[in-house]
Design a protein around this motif. Structure first.
Motif, PDB file in Angstrom:
ATOM      1  N   ARG A   1      28.813  -2.318   3.566  1.00  0.00           N
ATOM      2  CA  ARG A   1      29.697  -1.340   3.165  1.00  0.00           C
ATOM      3  C   ARG A   1      29.334  -0.341   2.200  1.00  0.00           C
ATOM      4  NH1 ARG A   1      34.857  -2.734   4.580  1.00  0.00           N
ATOM      5  NH2 ARG A   1      35.367  -0.462   4.098  1.00  0.00           N
ATOM      6  N   PHE A   2      27.809  -0.168   2.069  1.00  0.00           N
ATOM      7  CA  PHE A   2      27.550   0.725   0.976  1.00  0.00           C
ATOM      8  C   PHE A   2      28.205   2.203   1.163  1.00  0.00           C
ATOM      9  CE2 PHE A   2      23.748  -2.085   1.492  1.00  0.00           C
ATOM     10  CZ  PHE A   2      23.391  -2.372   0.164  1.00  0.00           C
TER      11      PHE A   2
ATOM     12  N   ALA B   1      22.588  -5.897 -13.394  1.00  0.00           N
ATOM     13  CA  ALA B   1      23.659  -7.180 -14.159  1.00  0.00           C
ATOM     14  C   ALA B   1      24.878  -7.084 -13.211  1.00  0.00           C
ATOM     15  CB  ALA B   1      23.856  -6.853 -15.485  1.00  0.00           C
ATOM     16  N   LYS B   2      25.253  -6.076 -12.547  1.00  0.00           N
ATOM     17  CA  LYS B   2      26.660  -5.780 -11.943  1.00  0.00           C
ATOM     18  C   LYS B   2      26.700  -6.248 -10.318  1.00  0.00           C
ATOM     19  CE  LYS B   2      27.800  -1.734 -12.563  1.00  0.00           C
ATOM     20  NZ  LYS B   2      28.527  -0.427 -12.818  1.00  0.00           N
TER      21      LYS B   2
ATOM     22  N   ARG C   1      28.595  -2.095  -3.135  1.00  0.00           N
ATOM     23  CA  ARG C   1      28.866  -0.692  -2.416  1.00  0.00           C
ATOM     24  C   ARG C   1      28.405   0.563  -3.174  1.00  0.00           C
ATOM     25  NH1 ARG C   1      35.034  -1.952  -0.260  1.00  0.00           N
ATOM     26  NH2 ARG C   1      34.663  -3.723   0.778  1.00  0.00           N
ATOM     27  N   ASP C   2      28.687   0.579  -4.469  1.00  0.00           N
ATOM     28  CA  ASP C   2      28.179   1.709  -5.174  1.00  0.00           C
ATOM     29  C   ASP C   2      26.708   1.874  -5.664  1.00  0.00           C
ATOM     30  OD1 ASP C   2      30.897   2.564  -5.281  1.00  0.00           O
ATOM     31  OD2 ASP C   2      31.319   1.759  -7.233  1.00  0.00           O
ATOM     32  N   PHE C   3      25.989   0.906  -4.919  1.00  0.00           N
ATOM     33  CA  PHE C   3      24.564   0.925  -5.372  1.00  0.00           C
ATOM     34  C   PHE C   3      23.822   2.284  -5.504  1.00  0.00           C
ATOM     35  CE2 PHE C   3      20.139   0.312  -3.898  1.00  0.00           C
ATOM     36  CZ  PHE C   3      19.546  -0.483  -5.425  1.00  0.00           C
TER      37      PHE C   3
ATOM     38  N   ILE D   1      21.356   0.253   9.991  1.00  0.00           N
ATOM     39  CA  ILE D   1      22.985   0.619  10.331  1.00  0.00           C
ATOM     40  C   ILE D   1      23.657  -0.591  10.204  1.00  0.00           C
ATOM     41  CG2 ILE D   1      24.430   1.371  12.317  1.00  0.00           C
ATOM     42  CD1 ILE D   1      21.988   3.132  13.098  1.00  0.00           C
ATOM     43  N   VAL D   2      23.199  -1.798  10.838  1.00  0.00           N
ATOM     44  CA  VAL D   2      23.819  -3.238  10.863  1.00  0.00           C
ATOM     45  C   VAL D   2      23.935  -3.560   9.070  1.00  0.00           C
ATOM     46  CG1 VAL D   2      23.655  -5.427  11.191  1.00  0.00           C
ATOM     47  CG2 VAL D   2      23.313  -3.949  13.105  1.00  0.00           C
ATOM     48  N   PHE D   3      22.851  -3.409   8.517  1.00  0.00           N
ATOM     49  CA  PHE D   3      22.920  -3.830   7.140  1.00  0.00           C
ATOM     50  C   PHE D   3      23.982  -3.128   6.215  1.00  0.00           C
ATOM     51  CE2 PHE D   3      20.879  -3.648   2.767  1.00  0.00           C
ATOM     52  CZ  PHE D   3      20.753  -5.115   2.414  1.00  0.00           C
TER      53      PHE D   3
END
Length: 359
Positions: free
Chosen positions: A185-186, A286-287, A295-297, A178-180
């Motif tokens: 901000r994923f 690469a991004k 965030r968009d991982f 949760i902290v991670f």
């Protein structure tokens, strides 16, 4: 004429706490609602008591819990105070239950900023998840409290949470996730990610913390386990050669396809889609130097890899087979020199995708 009155008096100093009543208090029930639940559970017959006694017992316990609450905010104080005589095993139960949370609730706030803005949305979240507003507030404040405390500490995140809040290993790991997520901000709220559970995300967070943070390399740095290792993210750009060098891309494809031929019904789709899938995974790598792409991982993994495989009807076994050969065959490529970074990247990616590949 004197009346003889007989009284039985019992004096004890162990604080009496009924675990069922404690759970009702944690779940945000009012005293009257808690009394109703207890009556429906047949407690009056069991104890041969009147409704008034039950009401006063419930009120009494609620008062005790409210007085204990500020101690529960920093659990080590519970062991060192003299006001309540609570045996150690019972203290552990009180703490663990106080910090427990509903998966449906945490799923709604995961990856959001633990701030006043999110706290304002708790009304809606409560309505959506059927978790009482009082319980939502307790859970949200717990997340925030743990986040604030561990933010200041050096050393391993899970261990810090465990020692500071005296939680079980499993719960400490969940809080670390949760902290991670709050720190990086994923994005977890998009429609395409709704099928993923909190436990799916928590599993992936554990992998990222153990392998991609600064702490994965050196375990006494500041903020070590919440920030991704910037040097590593920079090195990931080197992997682009796998898709920009046509010879390497062709060689990689040929190695993987040779290993897969005859082993799966979806071989033709795998062969036809190889280059797109490889571009998808290498471009994600690469991004990752951009905060927005971090965030968009998860959304990228779903869109660029999981969805195409799903629409080609890969089974979980196909996925394992493909990713194993895809990862290993990069070691045999003549001119590819970034083996260590590749393994550090693909080790996490592979396990995350295995976990996320379900209905």
């Amino acid at each position: 004429m004197q009346m003889a009155v007989e009284l039985d008096v019992f004096v004890g100093n162990t604080t009496i706490m009924d675990e069922e009543v404690y759970q009702l208090w944690l779940d945000g029930y009012t005293v009257n609602d808690a009394v109703k639940v207890r009556m429906e559970g047949g407690v009056l017959e069991e104890c041969d008591a009147s409704a008034d006694v039950l009401l006063s017992d419930t009120m009494d316990q609620y008062r005790t819990f409210q007085m204990c609450e500020r101690l529960l905010h920093s659990p080590s104080k519970l062991a060192n105070q003299l006001l309540f005589q609570i045996p150690p095993h019972r203290q552990a139960v009180l703490i663990e239950r106080y910090y427990a949370f509903d998966d449906t609730f945490v799923r709604e706030v995961l990856g959001k900023k633990l701030s006043k803005g999110t706290k304002k949305d708790l009304d809606d979240i409560s309505a959506k998840t059927s978790v009482t507003l009082k319980s939502c507030r307790r859970q949200f404040d717990n997340f925030k409290r743990v986040f604030k405390v561990v933010e200041e500490l050096k050393g391993p995140l899970v261990e810090n949470i465990r020692q500071h809040f005296l939680l079980s290993d499993k719960l400490a790991r969940d809080y670390a996730a949760i902290v991670f997520f709050a720190n990086n901000r994923f994005e977890t709220g998009k429609r395409k990610l709704q099928y993923l559970t909190f436990q799916d995300f928590a599993f992936c967070a554990g992998l990222l913390i153990s392998n991609w943070t600064v702490g994965a390399v050196d375990n006494m740095v500041e903020d070590m386990d919440v920030d991704l290792d910037k040097e590593f993210l920079q090195e990931l750009k080197e992997l682009k050669i796998l898709i920009t060098d046509k010879d390497l891309l062709d060689q990689h494809k040929s190695l993987v396809c040779t290993a897969l031929r005859g082993k799966t019904k979806t071989f033709n789709e795998m062969e036809a889609n190889f280059k797109n899938l490889s571009r998808g995974l290498v471009n994600i790598a690469a991004k990752l130097t951009n905060t927005k792409d971090v965030r968009d991982f998860f959304i990228d993994l779903v869109e660029k890899f999981i969805e195409p495989c799903r629409s080609d009807r890969w089974t979980a076994a196909d996925m394992k087979l493909y990713l194993t050969h895809y990862t290993n065959s990069a070691h045999i490529l003549d001119t590819f020199k970034h083996q260590v970074v590749w393994d550090r990247y693909m080790g996490v990616i592979k396990s995350c995708i295995f976990k996320m590949y379900h209905d």
